[in-house]
Motif scaffolding. Structure first.
Motif, PDB file in Angstrom:
ATOM      1  N   ILE A 282       0.839  -1.204   0.000  1.00  0.00           N
ATOM      2  CA  ILE A 282       0.000   0.000   0.000  1.00  0.00           C
ATOM      3  C   ILE A 282       0.875   1.255   0.000  1.00  0.00           C
ATOM      4  O   ILE A 282       0.635   2.196  -0.757  1.00  0.00           O
ATOM      5  CB  ILE A 282      -0.949  -0.009   1.217  1.00  0.00           C
ATOM      6  CG1 ILE A 282      -1.898  -1.209   1.095  1.00  0.00           C
ATOM      7  CG2 ILE A 282      -1.745   1.290   1.308  1.00  0.00           C
ATOM      8  CD1 ILE A 282      -2.650  -1.516   2.379  1.00  0.00           C
ATOM      9  N   ASP A 283       1.923   1.236   0.820  1.00  0.00           N
ATOM     10  CA  ASP A 283       2.857   2.373   0.831  1.00  0.00           C
ATOM     11  C   ASP A 283       3.430   2.614  -0.559  1.00  0.00           C
ATOM     12  O   ASP A 283       3.582   3.752  -1.005  1.00  0.00           O
ATOM     13  CB  ASP A 283       4.020   2.114   1.799  1.00  0.00           C
ATOM     14  CG  ASP A 283       3.568   2.136   3.267  1.00  0.00           C
ATOM     15  OD1 ASP A 283       2.472   2.652   3.542  1.00  0.00           O
ATOM     16  OD2 ASP A 283       4.317   1.618   4.116  1.00  0.00           O
TER      17      ASP A 283
ATOM     18  N   ILE B 171       2.138   1.858  -3.477  1.00  0.00           N
ATOM     19  CA  ILE B 171       1.128   2.444  -4.367  1.00  0.00           C
ATOM     20  C   ILE B 171       0.991   3.942  -4.089  1.00  0.00           C
ATOM     21  O   ILE B 171       0.945   4.761  -5.007  1.00  0.00           O
ATOM     22  CB  ILE B 171      -0.222   1.716  -4.171  1.00  0.00           C
ATOM     23  CG1 ILE B 171      -0.137   0.329  -4.807  1.00  0.00           C
ATOM     24  CG2 ILE B 171      -1.373   2.524  -4.758  1.00  0.00           C
ATOM     25  CD1 ILE B 171      -1.274  -0.592  -4.435  1.00  0.00           C
ATOM     26  N   LEU B 172       0.950   4.297  -2.821  1.00  0.00           N
ATOM     27  CA  LEU B 172       0.783   5.715  -2.478  1.00  0.00           C
ATOM     28  C   LEU B 172       1.995   6.531  -2.934  1.00  0.00           C
ATOM     29  O   LEU B 172       1.852   7.647  -3.436  1.00  0.00           O
ATOM     30  CB  LEU B 172       0.548   5.871  -0.970  1.00  0.00           C
ATOM     31  CG  LEU B 172      -0.780   5.279  -0.504  1.00  0.00           C
ATOM     32  CD1 LEU B 172      -0.907   5.344   1.009  1.00  0.00           C
ATOM     33  CD2 LEU B 172      -1.959   5.981  -1.152  1.00  0.00           C
TER      34      LEU B 172
ATOM     35  N   ARG C 259      -5.004   5.430   2.912  1.00  0.00           N
ATOM     36  CA  ARG C 259      -4.914   3.978   3.144  1.00  0.00           C
ATOM     37  C   ARG C 259      -5.997   3.241   2.366  1.00  0.00           C
ATOM     38  O   ARG C 259      -5.729   2.239   1.708  1.00  0.00           O
ATOM     39  CB  ARG C 259      -5.046   3.626   4.642  1.00  0.00           C
ATOM     40  CG  ARG C 259      -3.984   4.180   5.557  1.00  0.00           C
ATOM     41  CD  ARG C 259      -2.588   4.011   5.047  1.00  0.00           C
ATOM     42  NE  ARG C 259      -2.076   2.649   5.104  1.00  0.00           N
ATOM     43  CZ  ARG C 259      -0.870   2.311   4.662  1.00  0.00           C
ATOM     44  NH1 ARG C 259      -0.066   3.225   4.136  1.00  0.00           N
ATOM     45  NH2 ARG C 259      -0.467   1.054   4.743  1.00  0.00           N
TER      46      ARG C 259
ATOM     47  N   GLY D 186      -5.192   3.173  -1.257  1.00  0.00           N
ATOM     48  CA  GLY D 186      -4.107   2.232  -1.541  1.00  0.00           C
ATOM     49  C   GLY D 186      -4.560   0.776  -1.467  1.00  0.00           C
ATOM     50  O   GLY D 186      -4.172  -0.047  -2.294  1.00  0.00           O
TER      51      GLY D 186
END
Lengths: 195, 118
Positions: free
Chosen positions: A32-33, A35-36, B38, B41
């Motif tokens: 997720i990090d 992607i961000l 979050r 993502g």
């Protein structure tokens, strides 16, 4: 580490979803990090500006861009979610295009990044369709009566981007110099490219 | 021309500051709160694994936005609250997680003492 726990129910819902999906092995915080980071650093209007600058300086590329946006942006290395069915609409002295997504704020991420708050706002989404000239004038864009305004409402999987007109004042500049003049609002169609 | 013109008009359509303000440059913080980034993502991570087709999520997002807009009145529009609701419904419908376990964890997290060290 010590910090105040979230009490916002939405923050709690998001945390619970991430926790359980991580336990299930479906996501990792690192993914997720990543992607961000990608959306913060690599994706944004500077991509669209390069596309427009190329189209202004290379007529054959411009033709390909208008015929098949997805393939043309892929030539410059851009792609990914929300770019698969990209349609590029061209401004001319007779026609001004502007983009909206009335239902859910769809937006061509690979070329423009994530949408600004006003693009998602209910008042922009409803009013740009109903009274486009008035809304554009509120953005500071006054269009002559004889110019036709076309409003493109993203639907299903189509995402739109505007190919702005190249101002005469920017004639003769190279691709990189041109790209520096092209901003997001012009590619949504709520502004023109300035000199 | 009297005071007003384009600038005054812009105040009428959208606020000049705050989350609804029209940006005048390319730079803008797109997420107002960490949880918004979050959930964005998480959604993209699962989409990147081909676990759902985008229109499956989009249909839920459209419904959530329509409900939200019908409810807020003059209140603040919360795009990512709609996104969160849409994703939550997708996640339980897809069976990625158990709705009961999710509700229980949400309740536990809400009951945590504030300022806990960890």
């Amino acid at each position: 580490m010590s910090h105040e726990h979230e009490t916002d129910p939405r923050a709690i819902r998001a945390e619970a979803l991430e926790t359980l999906l991580t336990e299930q092995g479906l996501v990792t915080p690192e993914a997720i990090d990543g992607i961000l980071r990608h959306y913060e650093q690599d994706v944004g209007p500077m991509n669209g500006a390069r596309v427009v600058a190329r189209a202004w300086t290379d007529p054959a590329y411009r033709e390909r861009l208008l015929a098949d946006g997805y393939s043309a942006i892929a030539e410059l290395g851009f792609g990914g979610p929300q770019g698969e069915h990209l349609v590029v609409v061209e401004n001319t002295p007779q026609v001004h295009n502007v983009v909206v997504c009335t239902l859910c704020s769809c937006y061509p991420w690979p070329v423009l990044g994530l949408p600004p708050a006003w693009y998602k706002d209910p008042s922009y989404r409803s009013r740009i369709v109903r009274e486009p000239r008035k809304v554009l004038s509120e953005f500071g864009l006054e269009l002559p009566e004889e110019v036709e305004v076309r409003v493109w409402d993203s639907s299903a999987e189509i995402r739109y981007m505007v190919l702005p007109e190249q101002p005469a004042s920017l004639a003769g500049l190279g691709e990189e110099e041109l790209a520096a003049h092209i901003d997001r609002d012009a590619m949504i169609g709520v502004a023109k490219v300035g000199p | 021309m009297s005071e007003g013109g384009a600038a005054k008009g812009a105040e009428q359509v959208l606020p000049q500051d705050g989350p609804g303000a029209p940006p005048r440059s390319n730079g803008e913080l797109v997420f107002a709160e960490p949880w918004e980034s979050r959930i964005f993502g998480i959604t993209l991570a699962l989409h990147g694994q081909d676990r759902f087709e985008w229109p499956e999520f989009q249909a839920r997002l459209i419904e959530a936005i329509a409900r939200h807009e019908a409810e807020i009145g003059e209140g603040e529009y919360q795009y990512y609250a709609c996104w969160l609701e849409a994703f939550r419904s997708l996640a339980t419908d897809k069976g990625w997680l158990d709705a009961k376990a999710l509700a229980q964890l949400e309740s536990e997290l809400a009951d945590r003492p504030a300022g806990h060290d960890h």
